[in-house]
Design an enzyme around this catalytic site. Sequence first.
Site, mmCIF file in Angstrom:
data_model
loop_
_atom_site.group_PDB
_atom_site.id
_atom_site.type_symbol
_atom_site.label_atom_id
_atom_site.label_comp_id
_atom_site.label_asym_id
_atom_site.label_seq_id
_atom_site.Cartn_x
_atom_site.Cartn_y
_atom_site.Cartn_z
ATOM 1 C CG HIS A 1 69.914 53.515 -12.237
ATOM 2 N ND1 HIS A 1 71.166 53.490 -11.651
ATOM 3 C CD2 HIS A 1 69.092 52.862 -11.380
ATOM 4 C CE1 HIS A 1 71.075 52.858 -10.474
ATOM 5 N NE2 HIS A 1 69.833 52.453 -10.295
ATOM 6 C CG ASP B 1 71.344 49.979 -7.365
ATOM 7 O OD1 ASP B 1 70.759 50.433 -8.355
ATOM 8 O OD2 ASP B 1 71.424 50.585 -6.280
ATOM 9 C CD GLU C 1 68.196 55.429 -9.228
ATOM 10 O OE1 GLU C 1 67.189 55.034 -8.631
ATOM 11 O OE2 GLU C 1 69.344 55.270 -8.763
ATOM 12 C CD GLU C 2 72.181 54.531 -7.254
ATOM 13 O OE1 GLU C 2 71.542 55.038 -6.313
ATOM 14 O OE2 GLU C 2 72.180 53.314 -7.489
ATOM 15 C CG ASP D 1 66.667 50.728 -9.953
ATOM 16 O OD1 ASP D 1 67.754 50.132 -9.917
ATOM 17 O OD2 ASP D 1 66.451 51.792 -9.346
ATOM 18 C CG HIS E 1 73.412 52.154 -2.599
ATOM 19 N ND1 HIS E 1 72.640 53.243 -2.283
ATOM 20 C CD2 HIS E 1 73.060 51.811 -3.873
ATOM 21 C CE1 HIS E 1 71.846 53.540 -3.313
ATOM 22 N NE2 HIS E 1 72.082 52.678 -4.268
HETATM 23 N N1 DPN Z 1 66.360 52.995 -6.839
HETATM 24 C C1 DPN Z 1 67.211 51.959 -6.301
HETATM 25 C C2 DPN Z 1 68.583 52.526 -6.201
HETATM 26 O O1 DPN Z 1 69.081 52.792 -7.262
HETATM 27 O O2 DPN Z 1 69.155 52.717 -5.159
HETATM 28 C C3 DPN Z 1 66.680 51.299 -5.092
HETATM 29 C C4 DPN Z 1 65.323 50.736 -5.306
HETATM 30 C C5 DPN Z 1 64.982 50.109 -6.494
HETATM 31 C C6 DPN Z 1 64.409 50.847 -4.307
HETATM 32 C C7 DPN Z 1 63.700 49.626 -6.673
HETATM 33 C C8 DPN Z 1 63.121 50.370 -4.462
HETATM 34 C C9 DPN Z 1 62.777 49.746 -5.648
HETATM 35 ZN ZN ZN Z 2 71.053 52.444 -6.097
#
Ligand code: DPN
Ligand code: ZN
Length: 519
Positions: free
Chosen positions: A290, A302, A334-335, A363, A457
């Site tokens: 993302h 991230d 995505e967020e 990710d 985050h």
């Molecule tokens: N999806 C991620 C985020 O963008 O906050 C967090 C995440 C990634 C959680 C991979 C679990 C596994």
């Molecule tokens: Zn994230």
Amino acid sequence: MVALQGAPLAALIVSLILQGGSTLSVQLPLFDQSPLSDSKSQPHSSSSDKPLVDSESFQATISGDKLLERAQTLFKIAERSHHEYNRPTRVIGSQGHLGTLEYVLESIKKLGSYYNIVQQPFPAYSGSVFESRLVLGDEVAHSASAMSLTPPTKNKEPVHGELVLVSNNGCSADDYPANVEGNIAFIRRGTCAFGDKSALAGRAGAVAAVIYNSETGTLHGTMGTPLADHVATFGLDLVEAKPVLEKLEKGKAVDAIAYIDGIVQTISTSNIVIQTAGGDPENCVMLGAHSDSVAEGPGINDDGSGTLSLIEVATQLTKFRVNNCVRFAWWSAEEEGLLGSDFYASTLPAAENPKIRLFMDYDMLASPNFAYQVYNATNTDNPLGSEELKNLYIDWYEAHDLNYTLIPFDGRSDYDGFIRAGIPAGGIATGAEGIKTPEEAEQFGGKAGDWYDPCYHQLCDHLGNVNATAWELNTKLVAHSVATYAVSFKGFPEREPATVQGLSQYAQSVKYRGDFLFW
Ligand code: DPN
Ligand code: ZN
């Protein structure tokens, strides 16, 4: 929102161009992957004289230094948001995010005609809650949390009413008694999405809704796609809900005041999808990361890590020829709840869906206190082939004498839309807000008791927030996954139409939309 499903190609082109209101232009209709006509200026015009990609030589092209160099560029891009956000960020709508999309595009354009590039604009939603309060009886409810993407209360002022207990789980209009009108609906969590409950409460005339947890812990969720019927909605933990419930069940009245000041904005943003000009276009291996971060910080791990790994893998792949087509995606929003990948997967025309043999999600590949995590996808619960993909990652870690752990395949990243569309999927990660166990500290090093990514985050997800060893190693594994399927799908199951039962089972088991609970 444009319905792409089954749209004739000409209509598709027009609709995409009409939507392309951002600074970035649409270059090709989404599903016409014929090469760009202007190939004279393209340096990599023919693939036929290149060696067929093989995993070992491809992996050898991946260098951690190049990834770190790209991270420096990405951080500078995130800093472009400073004047607006007072901090570096790549949240959708920011200069940092627009710059990220430009950087992806520019990096790929440099590779000439090896790839066809497509931008897919879509409307995304972004909410901010400035202030909120819930008073139950004469007590402030301290665990109350305004749901993400909730509308404000009327005129952004406190509203007053009686709490009205909703029957069952509040997933059907019949569950809402007539006296919900003008009052505040009190609804149990479960069975359907928070957004569905809020809309039903709104339709019944409620001025606000409170959804109380059915298990321990705070309830911070998302409303999902905003609907006109949504009303200001809070999540509440069970401990605070219990005394109220007891009173309501005994027929006693409980007054409440609900207040939410906030906004929900629609932001036009886009996914970037590229596909090799070479390789069998009927059989594609697809991978994604993302492109956006949260507003709180620059998102270098991230998912700057996955974004840059994909750029580097796409760049190095041009040294080789492929038998099967390779499609890379950089998802936006995505967020905000997996919006870009969900838009893409849910609007795939019926004839296009089966061409994607599998989707691989990348990710967070470089968490400072990392674990090598593999999504625990199975062929029983997920589309056939998801388990073969999981085993590809496991075999690679084992062949390199590395430990790995399996993590829930529960909707926390962009694979979710693919699974819902019946497409086999999986991926790897290195951990977000989870806590490293003492056993994991033995397996992977690092610190037990800390988050895998202590800056998850947050503002500190900057250049210092990546583990270079984990990042390089995982990017080699990304390269391995691409090389394997770009050469052949031998031994990988044919696509099977998804069963309704299988899909609803997944939908029932998954409570997350990215970082948010949504039911
Ligand atoms: N999806 C991620 C985020 O963008 O906050 C967090 C995440 C990634 C959680 C991979 C679990 C596994
Ligand atoms: Zn994230």
